[in-house]
Motif scaffolding. Structure first.
Motif, PDB file in Angstrom:
ATOM      1  N   PRO A  69       0.504  -1.033   0.204  1.00 23.41           N
ATOM      2  CA  PRO A  69       0.202  -0.103   0.057  1.00 23.41           C
ATOM      3  C   PRO A  69       0.315   1.324  -0.203  1.00 23.41           C
ATOM      4  O   PRO A  69       0.269   2.112  -1.177  1.00 23.41           O
ATOM      5  N   GLN A  70       2.247   1.355   1.263  1.00 21.61           N
ATOM      6  CA  GLN A  70       2.949   1.967   0.678  1.00 21.61           C
ATOM      7  C   GLN A  70       3.700   2.660  -0.733  1.00 21.61           C
ATOM      8  O   GLN A  70       4.066   4.016  -1.298  1.00 21.61           O
ATOM      9  N   LEU A  71       3.712   1.642  -1.254  1.00 22.16           N
ATOM     10  CA  LEU A  71       4.951   1.584  -2.294  1.00 22.16           C
ATOM     11  C   LEU A  71       2.875   2.190  -3.785  1.00 22.16           C
ATOM     12  O   LEU A  71       3.422   3.367  -3.866  1.00 22.16           O
ATOM     13  N   ARG A  72       2.102   2.010  -3.719  1.00 17.78           N
ATOM     14  CA  ARG A  72       1.328   2.171  -4.330  1.00 17.78           C
ATOM     15  C   ARG A  72       0.573   3.843  -3.628  1.00 17.78           C
ATOM     16  O   ARG A  72       1.064   4.613  -4.747  1.00 17.78           O
ATOM     17  N   ALA A  73       1.016   4.614  -2.602  1.00 15.91           N
ATOM     18  CA  ALA A  73       1.311   5.330  -2.485  1.00 15.91           C
ATOM     19  C   ALA A  73       2.007   6.060  -3.220  1.00 15.91           C
ATOM     20  O   ALA A  73       2.086   7.364  -3.246  1.00 15.91           O
ATOM     21  N   LEU A  74       3.324   5.939  -2.943  1.00 20.14           N
ATOM     22  CA  LEU A  74       4.128   6.721  -3.928  1.00 20.14           C
ATOM     23  C   LEU A  74       3.915   6.648  -4.988  1.00 20.14           C
ATOM     24  O   LEU A  74       4.541   8.064  -5.657  1.00 20.14           O
ATOM     25  N   GLN A  75       3.555   5.317  -5.599  1.00 18.28           N
ATOM     26  CA  GLN A  75       3.376   5.973  -7.457  1.00 18.28           C
ATOM     27  C   GLN A  75       3.090   6.605  -8.001  1.00 18.28           C
ATOM     28  O   GLN A  75       2.454   7.650  -8.414  1.00 18.28           O
ATOM     29  N   GLN A  76       1.752   7.306  -6.912  1.00 17.30           N
ATOM     30  CA  GLN A  76       0.850   8.014  -6.959  1.00 17.30           C
ATOM     31  C   GLN A  76       0.829   9.061  -6.668  1.00 17.30           C
ATOM     32  O   GLN A  76       0.926  10.527  -7.709  1.00 17.30           O
ATOM     33  N   LYS A  77       1.996   9.653  -6.053  1.00 13.76           N
ATOM     34  CA  LYS A  77       2.212  10.760  -5.643  1.00 13.76           C
ATOM     35  C   LYS A  77       3.803  11.113  -6.646  1.00 13.76           C
ATOM     36  O   LYS A  77       3.964  12.397  -6.718  1.00 13.76           O
ATOM     37  N   HIS A  78       4.271  10.470  -6.874  1.00 20.29           N
ATOM     38  CA  HIS A  78       5.207  11.061  -8.048  1.00 20.29           C
ATOM     39  C   HIS A  78       5.338  10.252  -9.000  1.00 20.29           C
ATOM     40  O   HIS A  78       6.146  10.072  -9.807  1.00 20.29           O
ATOM     41  N   LYS A  79       4.203  10.012  -9.550  1.00 18.20           N
ATOM     42  CA  LYS A  79       4.208   9.289 -11.401  1.00 18.20           C
ATOM     43  C   LYS A  79       4.333  10.267 -12.336  1.00 18.20           C
ATOM     44  O   LYS A  79       5.123   9.928 -13.247  1.00 18.20           O
ATOM     45  N   LYS A  80       4.620  11.823 -11.645  1.00 19.28           N
ATOM     46  CA  LYS A  80       4.948  12.070 -13.303  1.00 19.28           C
ATOM     47  C   LYS A  80       7.190  12.520 -12.455  1.00 19.28           C
ATOM     48  O   LYS A  80       7.654  13.017 -13.644  1.00 19.28           O
ATOM     49  N   ASN A  81       7.186  12.004 -11.505  1.00 19.86           N
ATOM     50  CA  ASN A  81       8.310  11.864 -11.501  1.00 19.86           C
ATOM     51  C   ASN A  81       9.389  10.790 -11.250  1.00 19.86           C
ATOM     52  O   ASN A  81       9.835  10.447  -9.932  1.00 19.86           O
ATOM     53  N   PRO A  82       9.829  10.094 -12.371  1.00 17.86           N
ATOM     54  CA  PRO A  82      10.419   8.628 -12.135  1.00 17.86           C
ATOM     55  C   PRO A  82      11.135   8.677 -11.341  1.00 17.86           C
ATOM     56  O   PRO A  82      11.599   7.886 -10.062  1.00 17.86           O
ATOM     57  N   ALA A  88      12.468   7.988  -3.774  1.00 19.02           N
ATOM     58  CA  ALA A  88      11.760   7.472  -2.589  1.00 19.02           C
ATOM     59  C   ALA A  88      11.342   5.514  -2.256  1.00 19.02           C
ATOM     60  O   ALA A  88      11.429   5.200  -0.821  1.00 19.02           O
ATOM     61  N   MET A  89      11.273   4.679  -3.356  1.00 12.59           N
ATOM     62  CA  MET A  89      11.112   3.521  -2.850  1.00 12.59           C
ATOM     63  C   MET A  89      11.888   2.563  -2.813  1.00 12.59           C
ATOM     64  O   MET A  89      12.713   2.119  -1.488  1.00 12.59           O
ATOM     65  N   ASP A 189      -0.776   0.708 -11.155  1.00 10.94           N
ATOM     66  CA  ASP A 189      -0.113   1.795 -11.441  1.00 10.94           C
ATOM     67  C   ASP A 189       1.308   1.320 -11.793  1.00 10.94           C
ATOM     68  O   ASP A 189       2.164   1.993 -12.275  1.00 10.94           O
ATOM     69  N   SER A 190       1.812   0.201 -11.295  1.00  9.44           N
ATOM     70  CA  SER A 190       4.023  -0.687 -11.422  1.00  9.44           C
ATOM     71  C   SER A 190       3.931  -1.096 -13.161  1.00  9.44           C
ATOM     72  O   SER A 190       2.627  -2.266 -13.474  1.00  9.44           O
ATOM     73  N   PRO A 191       5.191  -0.899 -12.980  1.00  8.96           N
ATOM     74  CA  PRO A 191       4.548  -1.316 -14.562  1.00  8.96           C
ATOM     75  C   PRO A 191       5.422  -3.422 -14.277  1.00  8.96           C
ATOM     76  O   PRO A 191       5.118  -3.824 -15.526  1.00  8.96           O
ATOM     77  N   MET A 192       5.493  -3.468 -12.997  1.00  7.41           N
ATOM     78  CA  MET A 192       5.883  -4.682 -12.980  1.00  7.41           C
ATOM     79  C   MET A 192       4.259  -5.513 -12.344  1.00  7.41           C
ATOM     80  O   MET A 192       4.540  -6.952 -13.225  1.00  7.41           O
ATOM     81  N   SER A 193       2.608  -4.792 -13.139  1.00  7.94           N
ATOM     82  CA  SER A 193       1.418  -5.093 -13.126  1.00  7.94           C
ATOM     83  C   SER A 193       1.097  -5.651 -14.464  1.00  7.94           C
ATOM     84  O   SER A 193       0.023  -5.804 -14.584  1.00  7.94           O
ATOM     85  N   SER A 194       2.110  -4.603 -15.425  1.00  3.11           N
ATOM     86  CA  SER A 194       1.492  -5.035 -16.822  1.00  3.11           C
ATOM     87  C   SER A 194       1.173  -6.127 -17.422  1.00  3.11           C
ATOM     88  O   SER A 194       2.281  -7.678 -17.171  1.00  3.11           O
TER      89      SER A 194
END
Length: 249
Positions: A69-82, A88-89, A189-194
């Motif tokens: 869940p924390q990783l998903r939150a980080l992905q939402q927060k920084h989705k425009k800044n890889p 953060a990860m 929204d994770s590339p690993m889940s595509s």
């Protein structure tokens, strides 16, 4: 270049040869396939020594699931800044004392053993003396012959085809069970889940069976025993370290 011409590696290979040949001689009164049985016992010993590594891996899987869940939150927060997302990860993993690559340790730890077994069963001489291990077989299939070598260079051996084929079938069945039972939970929204990445991750479970086609039968036997051990160990440890139950938002 023969890396085993380097004295320390040559001594290591000779010591491994003498140990495996000596164990085979001890088992000779018990079985006509004493060398194959020796390979199985060595595999079990190696996996027993790696039990603490397996426990660490199970704990790491549990921690990564808890952090999802924390990783998903980080992905939402920084989705425009890889770059910020990556930093953060990594910081999150560091604070939790884990790593996304923790599960690779058992594979890396066994790589030298597979390499030595492979070398022991392809060289006609070890440290200047004849390699007696090449005279051994399993149900008539020479331990030093791979399925690919038999099919491409000959001579054809029905025993090699049947025994190696049986080991490969076992590995495929174990891989399929592992894939179904330990399917990773998707991360939004994770590339690993595509879909493409999930197909690649599923295919990796069968890589050992593909590898077994090319290595001597002795190494294929090692791989078969170790994947079966891995499945049983993961089932036991998953009960000891269960995945956290997802909480509805």
């Amino acid at each position: 270049m023969d890396i085993f011409a380097f004295p320390p590696l040559n001594w290591l290979l000779d010591a491994a040869y003498r140990g495996l040949a000596g164990l085979s001689d001890l088992l000779d009164p018990l079985s006509t396939a004493s060398a194959a049985l020796a390979v199985v016992l060595v595999t079990l010993l190696v996996r027993a020594l790696l039990i603490p590594v397996g426990i660490s891996q199970a704990k790491a899987e549990q921690t990564r699931a808890r952090l999802a869940p924390q990783l998903r939150a980080l992905q939402q927060k920084h989705k425009k800044n890889p770059e910020k997302l990556q930093a953060a990860m990594l910081d999150l993993y560091r604070r939790e004392n884990t790593s996304p690559f923790a599960g690779m340790l058992p594979v890396l730890a066994q790589a030298p053993v597979v390499g030595i077994l492979y070398t022991l069963f392809i060289r006609p001489e070890i440290a200047g003396h004849p390699n007696e291990l090449l005279t051994h077989d399993l149900f008539g299939a020479p331990l030093g012959t791979s399925l690919v070598h038999m099919l491409t260079a000959g001579p054809f051996s029905g025993a090699t085809l049947l025994v190696t084929g049986a080991l490969i079938v076992i590995m495929i069945v174990v891989a399929d069970i592992t894939r179904r039972v330990f399917r990773p939970a998707p991360v939004d929204d994770s590339p690993m889940s595509s879909p493409g990445m999930l197909r690649v991750m599923s295919a990796l479970h069968y890589l050992t069976a593909v590898f077994a086609v090319f290595v001597p039968l002795a190494a294929a036997l090692y791989l078969t025993v170790t994947v079966a051990w891995t499945l049983v160990q993961r089932v036991v440890l998953r009960r000891r370290y269960p995945m956290p139950v997802p909480v509805a938002a």
